[in-house]
Design a protein around this motif. Structure first.
Motif, mmCIF file in Angstrom:
data_model
loop_
_atom_site.group_PDB
_atom_site.id
_atom_site.type_symbol
_atom_site.label_atom_id
_atom_site.label_comp_id
_atom_site.label_asym_id
_atom_site.label_seq_id
_atom_site.Cartn_x
_atom_site.Cartn_y
_atom_site.Cartn_z
ATOM 1 N N PHE A 162 -1.205 9.335 -14.022
ATOM 2 C CA PHE A 162 -1.672 7.954 -13.911
ATOM 3 C C PHE A 162 -1.241 7.328 -12.587
ATOM 4 C CE2 PHE A 162 -0.491 3.426 -14.545
ATOM 5 C CZ PHE A 162 -1.777 2.907 -14.693
ATOM 6 N N ALA A 163 0.044 7.526 -12.229
ATOM 7 C CA ALA A 163 0.576 6.919 -11.012
ATOM 8 C C ALA A 163 -0.149 7.424 -9.770
ATOM 9 C CB ALA A 163 2.078 7.199 -10.898
ATOM 10 N N TYR A 164 -0.264 8.745 -9.642
ATOM 11 C CA TYR A 164 -0.839 9.292 -8.413
ATOM 12 C C TYR A 164 -2.361 9.146 -8.370
ATOM 13 C CZ TYR A 164 3.517 10.990 -6.514
ATOM 14 O OH TYR A 164 4.772 11.040 -5.952
ATOM 15 N N ILE A 169 -6.302 5.654 -5.257
ATOM 16 C CA ILE A 169 -7.180 4.484 -5.092
ATOM 17 C C ILE A 169 -6.562 3.491 -4.117
ATOM 18 C CG2 ILE A 169 -8.238 2.528 -6.291
ATOM 19 C CD1 ILE A 169 -8.318 4.287 -8.811
ATOM 20 N N ILE A 170 -5.260 3.259 -4.267
ATOM 21 C CA ILE A 170 -4.559 2.331 -3.375
ATOM 22 C C ILE A 170 -4.582 2.858 -1.945
ATOM 23 C CG2 ILE A 170 -2.296 1.345 -2.843
ATOM 24 C CD1 ILE A 170 -1.749 1.343 -5.877
ATOM 25 N N TYR A 171 -4.395 4.160 -1.783
ATOM 26 C CA TYR A 171 -4.428 4.779 -0.448
ATOM 27 C C TYR A 171 -5.788 4.543 0.206
ATOM 28 C CZ TYR A 171 -3.938 8.395 3.149
ATOM 29 O OH TYR A 171 -3.879 9.072 4.350
ATOM 30 N N TRP A 172 -6.839 4.699 -0.571
ATOM 31 C CA TRP A 172 -8.195 4.465 -0.053
ATOM 32 C C TRP A 172 -8.372 3.001 0.363
ATOM 33 C CZ3 TRP A 172 -12.635 6.675 1.490
ATOM 34 C CH2 TRP A 172 -13.786 5.881 1.533
ATOM 35 N N ILE A 188 -2.088 -4.357 -7.726
ATOM 36 C CA ILE A 188 -2.397 -3.102 -8.412
ATOM 37 C C ILE A 188 -1.201 -2.159 -8.361
ATOM 38 C CG2 ILE A 188 -3.882 -1.051 -8.399
ATOM 39 C CD1 ILE A 188 -6.075 -2.826 -7.171
ATOM 40 N N TYR A 189 -0.563 -2.092 -7.199
ATOM 41 C CA TYR A 189 0.595 -1.214 -6.995
ATOM 42 C C TYR A 189 1.722 -1.561 -7.967
ATOM 43 C CZ TYR A 189 4.541 0.956 -4.530
ATOM 44 O OH TYR A 189 5.656 1.688 -4.204
ATOM 45 N N TYR A 190 1.982 -2.847 -8.152
ATOM 46 C CA TYR A 190 3.040 -3.264 -9.072
ATOM 47 C C TYR A 190 2.713 -2.875 -10.512
ATOM 48 C CZ TYR A 190 4.639 -6.197 -5.181
ATOM 49 O OH TYR A 190 5.098 -6.647 -3.967
ATOM 50 N N ILE A 191 1.466 -3.063 -10.906
ATOM 51 C CA ILE A 191 1.060 -2.708 -12.269
ATOM 52 C C ILE A 191 1.208 -1.207 -12.505
ATOM 53 C CG2 ILE A 191 -0.897 -2.613 -13.878
ATOM 54 C CD1 ILE A 191 -1.918 -5.202 -12.645
ATOM 55 N N VAL A 192 0.785 -0.420 -11.535
ATOM 56 C CA VAL A 192 0.875 1.045 -11.635
ATOM 57 C C VAL A 192 2.330 1.474 -11.773
ATOM 58 C CG1 VAL A 192 0.509 3.209 -10.399
ATOM 59 C CG2 VAL A 192 -1.269 1.449 -10.391
ATOM 60 N N ASN A 193 3.200 0.947 -10.920
ATOM 61 C CA ASN A 193 4.618 1.301 -10.978
ATOM 62 C C ASN A 193 5.234 0.914 -12.318
ATOM 63 O OD1 ASN A 193 4.735 2.425 -8.435
ATOM 64 N ND2 ASN A 193 5.472 0.566 -7.442
#
Length: 230
Positions: A162-164, A169-172, A188-193
């Motif tokens: 899920f994280a990667y 998506i974040i990298y893009w 989005i990054y905070y939610i993923v973490n």
């Protein structure tokens, strides 16, 4: 305090949870879980600094962030050895570790110790980790459904998958598209973490219980062997 700050702080707390669990449950005796510990230390410190929870000199923070980006994939590859499906996959992980470490060295020498070189490392690294997370998630999820085993490994693999997947998506959005608002990307990054760290923590608890049961069975066998030998 706005929503982004609250979410960012919550994600930082969640990121330190696997570190606390590995230390409290004394799971660091496995190289893979020790690597996972260092992985979350790097991510936790970086995010703590970004949320201004930990004061660090700016130059050191930039150095530490770049170092974390370089070590991200190697640490995660080593972490997978703790739950590797079999000896063949373990060997593949070690070969991937050696090859990717060589690639990191090349990127650092060619582009220098900079955010740019880390960016070139992160892209391929996300693909590599996604591949191994899919393999392990598929294997351990089937085990959990069919035999009620491997639940912890399944949850840990799911956390990485899920994280990667989201990091891709974040990298893009952040490095390739570059048209997205930074605030939205960080949200989005905070939610993923937050979600991935919680899932990883639950997986670690299940893995600890599984390992403890195995240790108890092995101890019982040793005691019975000594009893019958006498």
């Amino acid at each position: 305090m706005n929503a982004a700050t609250i979410l960012g702080t919550a994600s930082v707390i969640a990121l330190w949870a696997p570190v606390v669990l590995i230390l409290v449950l004394q799971m660091w005796n496995r190289p893979g879980l020790l690597a996972l510990l260092f992985y979350y230390v790097f991510v936790g410190l970086t995010n703590s600094y970004q949320q201004k929870l930990v004061p660090l000199p700016k130059d050191f923070a930039q150095f530490f962030n770049t170092l974390g980006n370089f070590l991200d994939v190697p640490l995660m590859l080593i972490s997978f050895t703790a739950i590797a499906i079999n000896a063949q996959v373990r060997r593949q992980l070690l070969v991937s570790l050696a090859l990717f470490s060589a690639y990191i060295l090349f990127a650092a020498l060619y582009f220098g110790w900079s955010h740019k070189s880390a960016m070139y490392v992160m892209g391929p690294g996300i693909i590599v980790i996604m591949w191994y997370s899919i393999i392990h998630f598929n294997h351990f999820t089937r085990m959990a459904i069919e035999r009620n085993r491997g639940v912890g490994q399944s949850m840990m693999s799911a956390a990485v998958f899920f994280a990667y997947g989201c990091y891709g998506i974040i990298y893009w959005l952040a490095f390739i598209n570059r048209e997205s608002a930074l605030r939205e990307v960080m949200f989005i990054y905070y939610i993923v973490n937050l979600l991935s760290a919680v899932l990883m923590s639950i997986g670690l608890v299940y893995l600890h219980r599984h390992n403890k049961q195995i240790d108890e069975v092995q101890q019982t066998r040793r005691e019975l062997a000594i009893f019958f030998d006498n």
